[in-house]
Scaffold this active site. Structure first.
Site, PDB file in Angstrom:
ATOM      1  CD  GLU A 247      12.126  21.297  13.776  1.00 38.05           C
ATOM      2  OE1 GLU A 247      13.419  21.358  13.825  1.00 38.05           O
ATOM      3  OE2 GLU A 247      11.227  20.521  13.280  1.00 38.05           O
ATOM      4  CG  ASN A 392       6.938  41.945  12.655  1.00 34.61           C
ATOM      5  OD1 ASN A 392       6.518  40.925  12.941  1.00 34.61           O
ATOM      6  ND2 ASN A 392       7.190  42.217  11.649  1.00 34.61           N
TER       7      ASN A 392
END
Lengths: 411, 335, 411, 335
Positions: A247, A392
């Site tokens: 998206e 991360n």
């Protein structure tokens, strides 16, 4: 420079109408008390019932094509839906593995038959999906997967062990990568399987805080028909990665979640006593700013011109041409924001934090709807953010190499 | 809803970038710092030719009456090149102040000349902007008080950490206007200046990120480029994230200044806090990645480093802006 | 568990007397106004004069043996001296390269002749020393040094380029490593040379903020007698590294510097207006705590039993047996503290920070002695801390590998 | 000046470490959390045999009247093993409180039995310690007010994030003492409890660092141990630095509690703030280094993680302690 197309935050009539409809429907329909935890039988049933109710209003998958139960609305509407959904404190989505991880892959790589067969059931939570990515020796290093899919008549036999499978204890089906060849990346295939099939054993993992529903999945020659191979055989890695930042950067966790939480944090700050003490004020404000930044960033992504695929700075000596890797920036951002948000909340609760701010706090610092658990459970949940879906650390390396163009190193 | 740059805005940024690259700003800045502002004034006149100095000036007074987002685009580019001069003052705050005051005589005297680049202006807004930058090149020196606007009389010179910011004390000169309407105009001007300052900080931060990435890819230590070390990669990734998510707040604040919802001050403050933090991180990281060479003027980092160190606390400190945000968000309203 | 040897912070008579003497001498003798900057001719002369004055009181090198101008006092007395020196805001030490970097190496590796010849002159600042470690392509990676020392009759000829040489513009002598063999680490020799010798060209580096006195040194067949080789030929790397964490963890920057600065920071906070605003209060307090922690840590190091060489935790599954590498922890700690301290100070000064808080700040937030430059210059200086003497990135790797025992990686 | 452990103290720590290792605290803690405190009570009696429960009790009442540094040593080790039970309350705060009150009748009733381990105590000191831990195993439940000391009557149970901290509300029972002297004794007790809490935090932080280093050396991803990645190394180095420099503050605070200079409260607060921050960082990093496995109870990390999350805000929040420090350091004095 032209005033006609000047920057603005105005919603057009359609978006305004949509927001109003979502808000009024949620006001009328969202449960006023939290549902039981999803990883209990009661909670599983209650969450499925909620999803069916949402689907009946065609609000469970607003951005999907109408054929599959959606409304075919643009990304901006999805952001609006999420804002309203979180402001209403509506239930967590029991099928989020399906909706946010599997569905984008089905749209890109699935066959028409697969989409027609699977998506409408997913939209109504007739099938609740679990993800089966990790294995004991393949966490961050997903290409180290060892569970195998062996060719058999009309399909495949899966054997091996998956772990950290969220929702597996109560879900119907699962999806993941399986080894079908020797090459680390080129020998994996993306498969969907039935959690109630012969040879499947699911064992819940006893964990910190108790309530987030991870499990191990043991697979012993579990049959999967060819119809449930997603994409090409041996191309599972590419299939999985191609929709990792789906998206156009709109991600796993919508800004609406954080703007709503930041508002609750501000209210918590207001109730937590000494407002002359600005030592926590700045941390509350920084969380508010970050939530707002994430929101505006998503608006920008959602309203970007179709011919523009570059996020952020479009020029300068270093081309910050992130493309799909911009999702790595978003992932680091929201996951750190989520941890910071909950740490500030717990610090505001002070000694009452360890109980979630429940009951006897004389300052009434519990959450505004009385469910003081929310901040504490939210903290435990938030700490998983910087770990899952690619730690991360890995995301920062991806940003440095793919977005900034720094030289690659062996991993 | 539009929250990305239009094709026109991107072209405008590119034109500015090209002009500033050709103008050799490092040399211009060196001479500016050595009290030779003439090459810099030439660049300012080029800015005027491109319309930059008239962006915030109404068409009636010869300006473009542009959307604040256009000013953000321009100021980000000026920060990206570390252009010397009273950028936030002359391009954003003063035109906003005079326009908001709505005194036709004052507007007619100053705005057309600001728009054409015939002159530049500077101002102080104590306590947020205590000193005037570059008062000697400014034909218009203003001093804004809580409810007064005066001409400012430059006094003693002060040295800034950024030697292109040639600061002076300013004392009260002739009264131009007073009353509550002045207070409101000054508040507008402060927001406009803060936003221009934030945009410059973002541009300067980007310049440092770009320089650091370039250096890290070239500089070899222990037999490999330092940019191959995970610690360096992760520091620079965090800088990139900080800048990436500060930028949409600039645009949101620009929209707020255009539309003037009750949350406008809040949105300007959010942009300033986020851009200042992102720029500060970019500066600290740039120096760490460059090592000792970052200290040498020849590295060319110093223009951006010192500009950032000066601007992070100008036009309202972080603490002041955070206070404004909390005041706004605790005042109800769910936007 | 015995009360006799219970923990205490009491000074014995000798230490108390010493503190009183230092304090009263400094009160009577320390300049009340800052000396001119060290990298000007005036400042150089003034700082040398101050050092001679200090040496006459036998206070320039208190921990050294009396034969070289010291008082042979234990490390604790050195910490006390430093506390008093910084509280008195006495001048920066122009000869700190000699005192803190070269002298410990002379004590460990120098010959008696070298010590007798060099140390007394150093103690009086008759010789001011510059360091000549870095080269354009050898910063963090010191073993990449290319400047050469070539054998000649009775000594060596030095050629090459050194950079980031602090004090070189006005100093008398310098020390550094030179390549005498091919091996990266085994082919370096530690040499001392005269900055006024034939073939030496010193070029100051124009830099940020202006006043910290770095220079480049160009060397063209500069003669150095054998007497000025420190340690063994080709063993310079080991010689230099062996004293990198000298004085059992007591480092380059004494705690006295930071405890004094933290006190000034508290005073700045008191003057900077709104004390109900605790948003900066916490940062001021954290700096104060860190300075106090560094002080207490140093006291522990200085008073450690002679048979105890392990810092920190002495037991547990991971042996935190730092040895000399504990200096890496100290280096990261004080350098980050120094940056934090000055950042808070500048934030307290607000818009007046860019001028160092001088003159017209109506809140009178300049430094308490009026020399508002101090915080701004101190900030620029502090930013070099995490870079020089081994970047903090390298120090963290050293800590992880040598103190914690994590697996080594190629650098 | 002595600010390091004596040989005796090191031996004491080693003896405790050995005893606790053999006692299999993970299993003990699991049963404690499941409301079966008997194995834990056995460990507490072993602590009494080693003198731990009598450290803060005067010799007159059968205790060791030990230096607070000895209590720090013991509590650090108890935190290192995550022993369940009212450690700060029973070992430090209550003996300090009763001794400071100087009421012989109260002392005689309770202190000898605390010292011998015949009973343990727990207390609340609202608002800093709002709930009582493990009131069901404590024969003595106290409730300290601003100027009152009462017996506490346990009420409703509450769930803590640390399931071995079995919390209950406590309401006022019989009044034991009141007046300004009580306020002063409570202040002493709060400092003693805060220091014991800080020491436990440091011990727990060290345990997590050790576990993380071990795991990072073993866990392989991308063909090498994760401990070889620079990002992991640097995170763990920062944890080590935080713990290393927090520890001397514990010792300094212990000396201050022994000698009671005017700065004692300040020094306790500094230790608590530094240890809590170091432990919090250790917890965050341990979870990040372990990845998902850290969430599984079988990893064994949870005892330390949840203990740290509970204790960082107990015995005074970080903000309250920082406030005490600022109040002390702005009150003159150059120490």
């Amino acid at each position: 420079m032209t005033q006609a197309s000047a920057m603005n935050l105005d919603l057009d009539d359609e978006a305004r109408t949509f927001r109003a409809e979502v808000r009024s429907w949620l006001t009328a329909n969202a449960p006023t008390a939290p549902l039981p935890p999803m990883d209990t039988a009661d909670g599983d049933a209650a969450h499925r019932a909620w999803e069916r109710h949402l689907a009946q209003a065609r609000l469970s998958v607003v951005s999907w094509p109408t054929a599959y139960g959606g409304r075919n609305v643009p990304p901006l509407h999805w952001l609006i839906f999420e804002e309203e959904y979180h402001l209403a404190r509506a239930p967590a989505r029991i099928n989020q593995n399906g909706l946010f991880l599997l569905a984008p892959t089905l749209f890109t790589h699935g066959t028409a038959e697969q989409r027609t067969r699977l998506l409408p059931r997913m939209a109504r939570a007739d099938d609740v999906w679990a993800q089966a990515w990790s294995e004991p020796d393949a966490g961050s290093d997903l290409a180290a997967i060892r569970s195998r899919a062996v060719r058999t008549d009309g399909g495949w036999l899966l054997s091996g062990q998956k772990t950290w499978s969220s929702r597996a204890a109560h879900a119907d089906r699962a999806f993941g990568l399986f080894r079908t060849g020797a090459d680390r990346h080129q020998g994996l295939t993306y498969l969907m399987f039935d959690l109630h099939a012969d040879g499947v054993t699911v064992r819940p993992i006893r964990q910190l805080g108790g309530a987030t529903g991870f499990a191990e999945i043991f697979l012993d020659r579990v049959f999967v028909p060819d119809a449930d191979v997603l994409g090409e055989v041996d191309q599972g890695w590419a299939v999985a990665m191609s929709t990792a930042g789906h998206e156009r950067g709109l991600s796993l966790r919508s800004p609406g979640r954080f703007t709503a939480a930041a508002q609750r944090l501000v209210r918590l700050w207001l109730r937590s006593g000494d407002q002359a003490d600005r030592s926590l004020r700045d941390r509350v404000v920084d969380v508010w700013i970050a939530a707002q930044a994430y929101r505006m960033h998503s608006y920008g992504t959602a309203t970007r011109r179709a011919d523009d695929h570059t996020p952020g700075q479009q020029r300068g000596p270093v081309a910050l041409s992130g493309g799909g890797h911009a999702a790595s920036m978003t992932k680091v951002y929201w996951s750190e924001l989520d941890v910071a948000l909950h740490e500030v909340a717990l610090d505001l609760l002070g000694p009452y934090a360890e109980t979630g701010g429940r009951r006897t706090d004389p300052a009434g610092r519990a959450d505004d709807d009385g469910s003081g658990d929310a901040w504490l459970d939210g903290y435990l949940f938030s700490l998983a953010g910087p770990i899952y879906a690619g730690t991360n650390e890995i995301q920062r390396t991806v940003i440095a190499e793919r977005v900034l163009g720094l030289p690659r190193d062996r991993r | 809803m539009i929250l990305t740059l239009s094709t026109e805005q991107e072209q405008f940024a590119t034109v500015l970038h090209t002009m500033l690259t050709e103008a050799d700003i490092p040399t211009v800045a060196q001479r500016w710092a050595a009290d030779d502002p003439s090459p810099g004034q030439l660049v300012w006149r080029q800015l005027a030719d491109l319309g930059v100095t008239g962006l915030a000036v109404p068409t009636r007074w010869g300006g473009l009456a542009a959307h604040p987002a256009d000013i953000v685009v321009a100021c980000e580019e000026l920060g990206h090149h570390a252009l010397p001069g009273p950028v936030a003052e002359s391009i954003a705050a003063i035109p906003t102040l005079l326009t908001a005051l709505g005194d036709d005589a004052l507007c007619e005297t100053w705005l057309p000349r600001l728009a054409t680049g015939e002159l530049v202006g500077t101002l102080t807004v104590p306590p947020h902007v205590p000193y005037a930058t570059d008062a000697d090149v400014a034909a218009l020196v203003l001093r804004a008080g809580a409810q007064t606007l005066r001409l400012g009389v430059p006094g003693a010179r002060l040295r800034s950490v950024d030697d292109t910011r040639r600061l002076t004390e300013v004392i009260d000169g002739a009264l131009l206007a007073d009353g509550p309407a002045v207070g409101s105009a000054v508040a507008h001007a402060l927001d406009a200046g803060a936003l221009a300052c934030a945009a410059q900080l973002l541009g300067a931060g980007h310049a440092l990120l770009e320089a650091s990435v370039r250096y890290a890819g070239q500089r070899t230590q222990f037999g490999r480029p330092v940019g191959q070390f995970q610690a360096v990669k992760h520091m620079l990734a965090d800088v990139a994230i900080g800048l990436e998510f500060a930028r949409p707040l600039l645009f949101a604040a620009a929209v707020a200044l255009a539309d003037q919802p009750p949350t406008a001050a809040r949105d300007v403050s959010a942009a300033k806090v986020a851009c200042a933090d992102a720029a500060r991180r970019a500066a600290r990281t740039a120096l760490q990645v460059h090592g000792a060479i970052g200290y040498a003027r020849e590295s060319g980092l110093d223009s951006w480093l010192t500009r950032i160190w000066a601007l992070v606390r100008a036009w309202g400190t972080q603490s002041w802006h955070r206070g404004r945000i909390m005041a706004a968000v605790t005042d109800g309203g769910r936007t």
